[in-house]
Design a protein around this motif. Structure first.
Motif, PDB file in Angstrom:
ATOM      1  N   ARG A 136      33.042  64.494 138.152  1.00 12.94           N
ATOM      2  CA  ARG A 136      34.499  64.384 138.864  1.00 12.94           C
ATOM      3  C   ARG A 136      35.131  63.203 137.968  1.00 12.94           C
ATOM      4  NH1 ARG A 136      32.269  66.038 143.328  1.00 12.94           N
ATOM      5  NH2 ARG A 136      33.238  67.887 144.244  1.00 12.94           N
ATOM      6  N   GLU A 137      34.091  62.375 137.445  1.00  8.39           N
ATOM      7  CA  GLU A 137      34.744  61.263 136.858  1.00  8.39           C
ATOM      8  C   GLU A 137      34.929  61.431 135.076  1.00  8.39           C
ATOM      9  OE1 GLU A 137      32.893  57.652 138.977  1.00  8.39           O
ATOM     10  OE2 GLU A 137      32.147  59.722 139.382  1.00  8.39           O
ATOM     11  N   LEU A 146      30.099  61.075 143.010  1.00 10.95           N
ATOM     12  CA  LEU A 146      30.754  60.801 144.164  1.00 10.95           C
ATOM     13  C   LEU A 146      31.647  62.062 144.580  1.00 10.95           C
ATOM     14  CD1 LEU A 146      33.021  57.730 142.942  1.00 10.95           C
ATOM     15  CD2 LEU A 146      31.045  57.723 144.499  1.00 10.95           C
ATOM     16  N   LYS A 196      35.913  60.553 146.692  1.00  7.65           N
ATOM     17  CA  LYS A 196      35.418  59.437 146.137  1.00  7.65           C
ATOM     18  C   LYS A 196      34.318  58.538 147.011  1.00  7.65           C
ATOM     19  CE  LYS A 196      38.081  59.854 142.647  1.00  7.65           C
ATOM     20  NZ  LYS A 196      37.372  60.498 141.466  1.00  7.65           N
TER      21      LYS A 196
END
Lengths: 653, 350
Positions: B303-304, B229, B233
């Motif tokens: 990013r997560e 993402l 997002k």
């Protein structure tokens, strides 16, 4: 044949065909080429037992045999390729189900169960099964007939309680009971024809039971007598010529023996009868020829012909594992594309590869003519057009996903000005023509993305049919192998290990200082990783002494990475790991054996709630979960084996 | 009087007078004899020579030669005082270190040039270092060599080894920080976030409904790999194949310079950045697109916080793939599938 491969194959055979078969197999695998007398001498089995075992093995293609014409002695050899392929049964059935539907999958599972079989026997089995509506039992009965060994297939338990690899077989039984009813002989035959045609099943002839050495001898004798006037060729030039001719001869013999599925003209267009390329050559099935005059759409007519043909001939067929490798390659490449490009694009790629599959009988041709002199041969890799892919792809896939909005502007690239006009005419044309055009354009864009990727999943060839593409399979196979090695190294030696492997792969031999420079990491940090990988065998060092004294202090040590060596290493490790999983499955099973025995009692089956305690049911549930987990891992390790071993030429190349 | 007192004070010693006159010139001026004579401090050349000799003896003038002519450089009084306090050996070593300039000098070279013994040299170097006249430096090319240079000098580029080195060692923190910035920049430039589609979505829904009505066995399979993402997002998708503006080494350098993330004292050159980019390619964070361009590998920016999990193959995820005693494993051996603790653990963790 490595020690672990023997161990693995023996375990597989033990699982499916019982202890006797596995013992006989391990004996011939251990001893190599032997006549029966030799086998008796070197094992503690009696001749009678050996014969029983060999019958099963031969029926299943797990042993090869050859009777010499000179002395009439029959020699036996283990066929480890087929033995290993037992682990793939479930996968093959799934591949075929995906491509030809569940009924075809049922046929394949029966064929896998039977090893090889006459078409008439197969259709008898189905015919009887249909009449009595009791296919499961009948099929098992047929299996029993095919194999004289009491230990093997007639022991229904070994197969039906989901023992390891039999899960594919299990499915088959269920499937043949419920969904994959073959309604008529005609339907069976048309499915068989379809499978034969696409190369998923192949006819079996006597040479298929010969060991590799016999094929070689036969080809050599033939070449010497035809091209060299009966004299063994001498001199480098003649020897090279001889080797080429032998290869060519072997290739020809093999292709002849697999005659039926040799198709070149059929592409993805086959489901559109009108546009299908009509193969002009007559296809022979066991000597009875018939011309394929119509496309697939003309099913009745075709069926009649096949029926006639297959009914008369007692053609013997078996599953073609080489084709399975091709399908497996499609799967792995699709996975790679999904990982690095995108999900939807990978689906387009899958469709493209499946179109190519129809023209690809095997992943690599070991008898291929490697002479680069003939320009026609060099560029023989099959081509595929975006149009064909657009027609083949599942219409449910949303092709706009994974592409950028401004897709319409790409029109000019294709020079397709009429497309816009058609888009405006949506009301008139419905969504047939406009849709087809749009999908074709989107497919083309996805394929372009694939070719743009640094891994170059596709190569542009020409702009025929929107755009024409080919796939450089040998190079991609290397990429797959490298990716697998890197994944393994990452798991064991962190990212740093992978980085060092990549550096050494691209730069060649380097001393520690240079490695440190390229990786921008202090030597202290990389030293432990390098040593760790050296212990595991992923990297090696070469000593270069600075003077003749050869003292360690006066020696340079160059690090290097050898892909082939790692490939071999990983392959052996995987065989071993697979063997361990199979052994563990047995261990897990033995723990709950008493409960399983109870659950299988005839009075308990169907009344589990009543007779089994809560604890026992829980134990069974746990066990089946554990086994499933192990089996999934086994299947994934098999994927790894396929990548490392089957997509590209032998390891020593 | 005040005006005459100063020259009077300095005239008290002609030596000081001369020194002061020289100090009026800009620093690092090189004086030849005629320059000193022009100052008209000394009456004749003989007395001038004497004055100069006095200054040299007091280490206030440094003697040099240039094209066969003797010339002089001024030293500060502090420096002169320090030199004066040195032993002759120290002074000798110091002069060699001084002459090496920003390149620094290896202790072995000092020894060879001066011919002093090891013990004396070690003692002298220690003394000099404690007086903060010289400092030890690390040379990236010869990390094992002990080298010295004057305390107030900055080591030259050759010695330091470019912008990636700090104190003679690779500046791991700088490299990592800059790598992250570069990867993020490349990702932003080489992937696009898929926009939420408005009208076409309706069309898709329509088509899906149509398809659903015709065949009813569609299952939305989860994707094999979770799409990475972007900052908003939304899933990242590649540029169309006609895209020609993937970031290059030059454009990345321009971005770094413009953003001011790197201290200006770090003179980052294109070839320095190229080394970093090559390293990122090896690290599997970015990949080459064409001859010059770069694209980030899908999911390079995490990013997560999922980490590196999920990758790997059937072997590396099974206990055998990571087993430390795999080579000992065998049926009937000390380690086998039945007694394996790793299997038990793996099966239990579900």
């Amino acid at each position: 044949m490595s020690q672990y491969l023997v161990e693995l194959c023996t375990l597989l055979i033990d699982d499916l065909y019982g202890e006797l078969s596995s013992q006989v197999f391990s004996t011939i695998a251990r001893l190599g080429r032997q006549p029966l007398a030799g086998l008796v001498r070197h094992s503690n089995l009696s001749a009678r037992h050996l014969k029983h075992g060999l019958v099963v093995l031969i029926q299943q293609h797990l042993a090869l045999h050859y009777t010499s014409e000179l002395d009439g002695v029959t020699y036996y050899e283990a066929n480890w390729q087929h033995a290993y392929n037992l682990v793939r049964s479930g996968k093959i059935i799934k591949f075929v189900e995906d491509r030809f539907g569940e009924k075809a999958g049922g046929i394949i599972s029966n064929l896998l169960l039977l090893g090889h079989t006459k078409v008439s026997d197969l259709s008898d089995a189905y015919g009887v099964a249909n009449k009595k509506a009791n296919s499961g039992a009948e099929l098992k009965h047929v299996n029993g007939n095919g194999i004289s060994n009491g230990n093997g297939l007639t022991n229904g338990n070994a197969l039906t309680n989901g023992d390891g690899l039999a899960n594919g077989v299990d499915e088959a039984h269920d499937a043949s009971k419920t969904e994959s009813h073959i309604d008529s002989r005609g339907q069976l035959h048309s499915l068989l024809y379809q499978l034969l045609h696409s190369g998923w099943i192949v006819p079996v002839r006597e040479p298929h039971f010969w060991p590799q050495a016999e094929h070689n001898n036969e080809a050599e004798v033939f070449v010497i007598s035809t091209h060299f006037e009966g004299k063994v060729p001498k001199g480098p030039k003649k020897v090279a010529e001889f080797a080429r001719l032998v290869k060519e001869r072997k290739r020809k013999t093999r292709d002849e023996s697999l005659e039926i599925p040799q198709m070149n003209g059929i592409t993805g267009s086959k489901r559109y009868g009108s546009s299908a390329v009509q193969p002009s050559k007559r296809i022979k099935i066991n000597g009875t020829g018939f011309a394929r005059t119509n496309g697939y759409s003309d099913a009745d007519h075709l069926q009649d012909e096949i029926q006639l043909d297959l009914k008369q001939g007692d053609l013997v067929v078996r599953v073609n594992h080489e084709k399975c490798n091709v399908a497996s390659r499609t799967e792995q490449l699709t996975r790679l594309a999904a990982r690095y490009v995108g999900e939807t694009t990978s689906k387009v790629y899958e469709a493209l590869l499946r179109v190519l599959e129809e023209q690809t009988p095997r992943c690599y041709d070991e008898f291929a003519d490697n002479d680069q002199e003939d320009p026609d041969i060099v560029d023989a890799s099959p081509l595929v057009t975006a149009q064909a892919v657009a027609e083949a792809i599942d219409p449910n896939i949303d092709l706009t996903d994974g592409l950028q909005e401004d897709s319409n502007h790409v029109n000019r690239v294709n020079g397709n000005a009429s497309a816009e006009i058609e888009e405006n005419d949506q009301g008139l044309s419905g969504h047939s023509l406009e849709d087809v055009n749009k999908r074709r354009r989107l497919v083309d864009q996805h394929i372009r993305l694939l070719s743009e990727d640094p891994r170059h999943f596709t190569h542009w060839v020409s702009s025929r049919g929107m755009s024409q593409w080919k796939v450089d399979f040998p190079r991609l196979a290397q990429v797959l192998i490298q990716t697998e090695i890197e994944d393994t190294v990452t798991a064991r030696h962190e990212r740093m290990g992978t980085r060092l492997i990549r550096i050494l792969h691209s730069k060649g031999k380097l001393d520690e200082k240079q490695v440190s420079n390229f990786s921008m990491t202090p030597p202290k940090t990389i030293r432990s990783t390098l040593t760790g990988m050296q212990e595991a065998g992923f990297v090696e060092t070469q000593e270069v002494p600075k003077d003749t004294s050869r003292q360690p202090s006066r020696t340079m040590y160059l690090w290097f990475y050898d892909q082939q060596r790692c490939r071999q290493l990983l392959l052996t490790d995987t065989y071993k790991a697979m063997a361990r999983i199979l052994q563990r499955i047995k261990v897990e099973r033995a723990k709950v054996q008493t409960v399983i025995d109870k659950a299988e009692r005839t009075d308990v089956v169907g009344h589990e709630e009543q007779y089994l305690s809560k604890m026992e049911r829980q134990a069974l549930r746990d066990w089946s979960q554990t086994e499933e987990k192990l089996l999934i891992q086994l299947g994934r390790q098999d994927d790894l084996v396929a990548t490392l071993r089957d997509f590209i030429g032998p390891l020593n190349s | 009087m005040a005006s005459s007192s100063k020259p009077a004070a300095s005239s008290g010693s002609k030596k000081d007078q001369l020194y002061d006159r020289c100090a009026e010139a800009p620093p690092d001026t090189v004086f030849y004899q005629r320059d000193l004579a022009d100052m008209q401090v000394a009456d004749d050349s003989a007395s001038l020579m004497m004055l100069i000799q006095q200054l040299v003896d007091a280490h206030m003038l440094q003697v040099m030669t240039w094209e066969g002519q003797v010339c002089y450089k001024l030293r500060s009084r502090d420096e002169a005082a320090k030199l004066k306090s040195m032993t002759p050996d120290e002074r000798l070593i110091f002069s060699h270190i001084e002459s090496s300039g920003t390149a620094g000098i290896w202790t072995k070279t000092i020894k060879a040039k001066t011919g002093v013994t090891q013990t004396i040299m070690t003692k002298c170097l220690k003394q000099l270092e404690s007086k903060a006249l010289i400092k030890a430096i690390n040379n990236v090319k010869f990390p094992t060599r002990k080298m010295y240079m004057l305390a107030h000098l900055m080591p030259s580029e050759d010695v330091v080894g470019g912008p990636w080195h700090q104190d003679g060692e690779l500046d791991v923190d700088l490299i990592e920080a800059l790598s992250n910035i570069v990867v993020r920049f490349i990702e932003r430039e080489s992937w696009v976030e898929q926009k939420q589609r408005g009208p076409s979505k309706v069309a898709i829904a329509k088509r899906k409904a149509y398809v659903l009505s015709s065949t009813n066995d569609i299952e939305a399979e989860p994707p094999l790999f979770k799409p990475p993402l972007g900052p908003h997002k939304l899933p990242l998708i590649p540029h169309p194949s006609s895209h020609r503006h993937y970031p290059t080494c030059a454009s990345i350098l321009a971005y770094i310079r413009a953003s001011g993330v790197v201290d200006t004292s770090v003179a980052l050159q294109e070839q320095d950045l190229q080394v970093l980019l090559d390293n990122l390619v090896f690290d599997g964070k970015i990949e080459r697109m064409g001859a010059l361009g770069y694209r980030s590998v899908r999911g390079a920016v995490d990013r997560e916080g999922v980490g590196e999990e999920g990758d790997g193959n059937g072997l590396s995820q099974a206990p055998c793939g990571r087993c430390p005693v795999f080579s000992l494993c065998g049926e009937g051996g000390p380690v086998n599938a039945k007694s394996c603790v790793y299997f038990t653990e793996w099966l239990r963790t579900g």
